[in-house]
Motif scaffolding. Structure first.
Motif, PDB file in Angstrom:
ATOM      1  N   VAL A  48       0.834  -1.199   0.000  1.00 18.40           N
ATOM      2  CA  VAL A  48       0.000   0.000   0.000  1.00 18.40           C
ATOM      3  C   VAL A  48       0.870   1.251   0.000  1.00 18.40           C
ATOM      4  CG1 VAL A  48      -1.737   1.341   1.254  1.00 18.40           C
ATOM      5  CG2 VAL A  48      -1.880  -1.172   1.206  1.00 18.40           C
ATOM      6  N   GLY A  49       1.827   1.295   0.928  1.00 16.25           N
ATOM      7  CA  GLY A  49       2.698   2.454   1.010  1.00 16.25           C
ATOM      8  C   GLY A  49       3.779   2.255   2.045  1.00 16.25           C
ATOM      9  N   HIS A  50       4.680   3.224   2.085  1.00 11.87           N
ATOM     10  CA  HIS A  50       5.878   3.109   2.925  1.00 11.87           C
ATOM     11  C   HIS A  50       6.293   4.508   3.358  1.00 11.87           C
ATOM     12  CE1 HIS A  50      10.150   1.809   3.698  1.00 11.87           C
ATOM     13  NE2 HIS A  50      10.388   3.033   3.271  1.00 11.87           N
ATOM     14  N   ILE A  51       6.772   4.619   4.579  1.00 11.16           N
ATOM     15  CA  ILE A  51       7.291   5.893   5.068  1.00 11.16           C
ATOM     16  C   ILE A  51       8.574   5.625   5.841  1.00 11.16           C
ATOM     17  CG2 ILE A  51       5.843   5.777   7.153  1.00 11.16           C
ATOM     18  CD1 ILE A  51       5.578   8.856   6.946  1.00 11.16           C
ATOM     19  N   ASN A  52       9.589   6.440   5.614  1.00 10.84           N
ATOM     20  CA  ASN A  52      10.841   6.215   6.331  1.00 10.84           C
ATOM     21  C   ASN A  52      10.783   6.864   7.713  1.00 10.84           C
ATOM     22  OD1 ASN A  52      11.131   8.894   5.524  1.00 10.84           O
ATOM     23  ND2 ASN A  52      13.342   8.698   5.316  1.00 10.84           N
ATOM     24  N   GLY A  53      11.869   6.721   8.447  1.00  8.31           N
ATOM     25  CA  GLY A  53      11.851   7.095   9.856  1.00  8.31           C
ATOM     26  C   GLY A  53      11.547   8.556  10.146  1.00  8.31           C
ATOM     27  N   ASP A  54      12.060   9.455   9.309  1.00  2.00           N
ATOM     28  CA  ASP A  54      11.836  10.879   9.564  1.00  2.00           C
ATOM     29  C   ASP A  54      10.783  11.482   8.645  1.00  2.00           C
ATOM     30  OD1 ASP A  54      14.854  12.159   7.875  1.00  2.00           O
ATOM     31  OD2 ASP A  54      13.090  11.103   7.137  1.00  2.00           O
ATOM     32  N   SER A  55      10.029  10.629   7.979  1.00  2.00           N
ATOM     33  CA  SER A  55       8.922  11.035   7.091  1.00  2.00           C
ATOM     34  C   SER A  55       9.370  11.797   5.850  1.00  2.00           C
ATOM     35  CB  SER A  55       7.884  11.887   7.848  1.00  2.00           C
ATOM     36  OG  SER A  55       7.381  11.192   8.965  1.00  2.00           O
ATOM     37  N   SER A  56      10.655  11.757   5.540  1.00  2.00           N
ATOM     38  CA  SER A  56      11.139  12.482   4.363  1.00  2.00           C
ATOM     39  C   SER A  56      10.908  11.706   3.066  1.00  2.00           C
ATOM     40  CB  SER A  56      12.627  12.790   4.519  1.00  2.00           C
ATOM     41  OG  SER A  56      13.371  11.585   4.644  1.00  2.00           O
ATOM     42  N   ILE A  57      10.661  10.412   3.192  1.00  4.83           N
ATOM     43  CA  ILE A  57      10.408   9.577   2.017  1.00  4.83           C
ATOM     44  C   ILE A  57       9.089   8.850   2.230  1.00  4.83           C
ATOM     45  CG2 ILE A  57      11.189   7.621   0.625  1.00  4.83           C
ATOM     46  CD1 ILE A  57      14.055   8.336   1.484  1.00  4.83           C
ATOM     47  N   VAL A  58       8.147   9.098   1.342  1.00  2.73           N
ATOM     48  CA  VAL A  58       6.850   8.419   1.393  1.00  2.73           C
ATOM     49  C   VAL A  58       6.550   7.894  -0.001  1.00  2.73           C
ATOM     50  CG1 VAL A  58       4.423   8.564   2.042  1.00  2.73           C
ATOM     51  CG2 VAL A  58       6.087  10.037   3.172  1.00  2.73           C
ATOM     52  N   ASP A  59       6.187   6.649  -0.071  1.00  4.20           N
ATOM     53  CA  ASP A  59       5.938   5.990  -1.353  1.00  4.20           C
ATOM     54  C   ASP A  59       4.570   5.333  -1.299  1.00  4.20           C
ATOM     55  OD1 ASP A  59       7.224   3.016  -2.999  1.00  4.20           O
ATOM     56  OD2 ASP A  59       6.404   4.849  -3.888  1.00  4.20           O
ATOM     57  N   LEU A  95      -2.297  -4.427   7.171  1.00  2.00           N
ATOM     58  CA  LEU A  95      -1.216  -4.725   8.106  1.00  2.00           C
ATOM     59  C   LEU A  95      -0.133  -3.657   8.024  1.00  2.00           C
ATOM     60  CD1 LEU A  95      -1.788  -7.631   6.234  1.00  2.00           C
ATOM     61  CD2 LEU A  95      -0.955  -8.477   8.419  1.00  2.00           C
ATOM     62  N   CYS A  96       0.446  -3.358   9.160  1.00  2.00           N
ATOM     63  CA  CYS A  96       1.638  -2.517   9.156  1.00  2.00           C
ATOM     64  C   CYS A  96       2.848  -3.399   9.440  1.00  2.00           C
ATOM     65  CB  CYS A  96       1.525  -1.386  10.172  1.00  2.00           C
ATOM     66  SG  CYS A  96       1.441  -1.902  11.886  1.00  2.00           S
ATOM     67  N   ALA A  97       3.991  -2.949   8.987  1.00  2.00           N
ATOM     68  CA  ALA A  97       5.219  -3.713   9.124  1.00  2.00           C
ATOM     69  C   ALA A  97       6.387  -2.756   9.262  1.00  2.00           C
ATOM     70  CB  ALA A  97       5.404  -4.634   7.923  1.00  2.00           C
ATOM     71  N   ALA A  98       7.448  -3.244   9.883  1.00  2.00           N
ATOM     72  CA  ALA A  98       8.618  -2.405  10.131  1.00  2.00           C
ATOM     73  C   ALA A  98       9.846  -3.007   9.467  1.00  2.00           C
ATOM     74  CB  ALA A  98       8.852  -2.270  11.631  1.00  2.00           C
ATOM     75  N   THR A  99      10.717  -2.105   9.005  1.00  2.00           N
ATOM     76  CA  THR A  99      11.953  -2.521   8.380  1.00  2.00           C
ATOM     77  C   THR A  99      13.010  -1.457   8.596  1.00  2.00           C
ATOM     78  OG1 THR A  99      12.990  -3.122   6.280  1.00  2.00           O
ATOM     79  CG2 THR A  99      11.255  -1.474   6.179  1.00  2.00           C
ATOM     80  N   PHE A 100      14.285  -1.864   8.537  1.00  2.00           N
ATOM     81  CA  PHE A 100      15.366  -0.889   8.571  1.00  2.00           C
ATOM     82  C   PHE A 100      15.740  -0.447   7.158  1.00  2.00           C
ATOM     83  CE2 PHE A 100      16.261  -0.484  12.934  1.00  2.00           C
ATOM     84  CZ  PHE A 100      16.035  -1.716  13.531  1.00  2.00           C
ATOM     85  N   ALA A 101      15.181  -1.114   6.157  1.00  2.00           N
ATOM     86  CA  ALA A 101      15.435  -0.711   4.785  1.00  2.00           C
ATOM     87  C   ALA A 101      14.513   0.444   4.416  1.00  2.00           C
ATOM     88  CB  ALA A 101      15.211  -1.891   3.843  1.00  2.00           C
ATOM     89  N   ILE A 102      14.870   1.162   3.380  1.00  2.00           N
ATOM     90  CA  ILE A 102      14.091   2.326   2.969  1.00  2.00           C
ATOM     91  C   ILE A 102      13.574   2.131   1.553  1.00  2.00           C
ATOM     92  CG2 ILE A 102      14.184   4.814   2.488  1.00  2.00           C
ATOM     93  CD1 ILE A 102      16.264   5.048   4.686  1.00  2.00           C
ATOM     94  N   GLY A 103      12.318   2.494   1.365  1.00  2.00           N
ATOM     95  CA  GLY A 103      11.759   2.506   0.027  1.00  2.00           C
ATOM     96  C   GLY A 103      11.456   1.141  -0.560  1.00  2.00           C
TER      97      GLY A 103
END
Length: 123
Positions: A48-59, A95-103
């Motif tokens: 559905v989508g993804h957001i990085n830790g500081d919200s600077s990248i949203v896909d 579902l939400c999920a967590a990762t250390f990878a970005i994008g």
């Protein structure tokens, strides 16, 4: 190890809105990226989508762009999925999920998952 708990799902009519929440615990939330996925019966898990830790990248997935908004509040260890103009085809477990990878769009990149919350959109 991050534990995730989603909430906010429910039964709505087409055109309505819902906001899902995902509360994280057990890790450094601000250092992890968060993804939202959905899975309908008999179908594969869908990005559905993804957001990085500081919200600077949203896909966003194409179907979500313009209708859904992903955000997060690191002070509350919570991520959000705002869904507007819902359609019957949006019916799924989210579902939400967590990762250390970005994008990353593939669910294989995500190490930690919540249990999901059901969203049902009636026509």
């Amino acid at each position: 190890q991050v534990q995730l708990v989603e909430s906010g799902g429910g039964l709505v009519q087409a055109g309505d809105s819902l906001r899902l929440s995902c509360v994280a615990s057990g890790g450094t939330f601000s250092k992890t990226a968060m993804g939202w996925f959905r899975q309908a019966p008999g179908k594969e898990r869908e990005f559905v989508g993804h957001i990085n830790g500081d919200s600077s990248i949203v896909d966003y997935a194409n179907f979500a762009r313009g209708r859904f908004t992903i955000s997060r509040d690191n002070a509350k260890n919570t991520g959000y999925l705002q869904m507007n103009s819902l359609k019957p085809e949006d019916t799924a477990v989210y579902l939400c999920a967590a990762t250390f990878a970005i994008g990353k769009r593939s669910p294989t990149w995500y190490e930690n998952w919540g249990q999901g919350t059901q969203v049902t959109v009636s026509s």
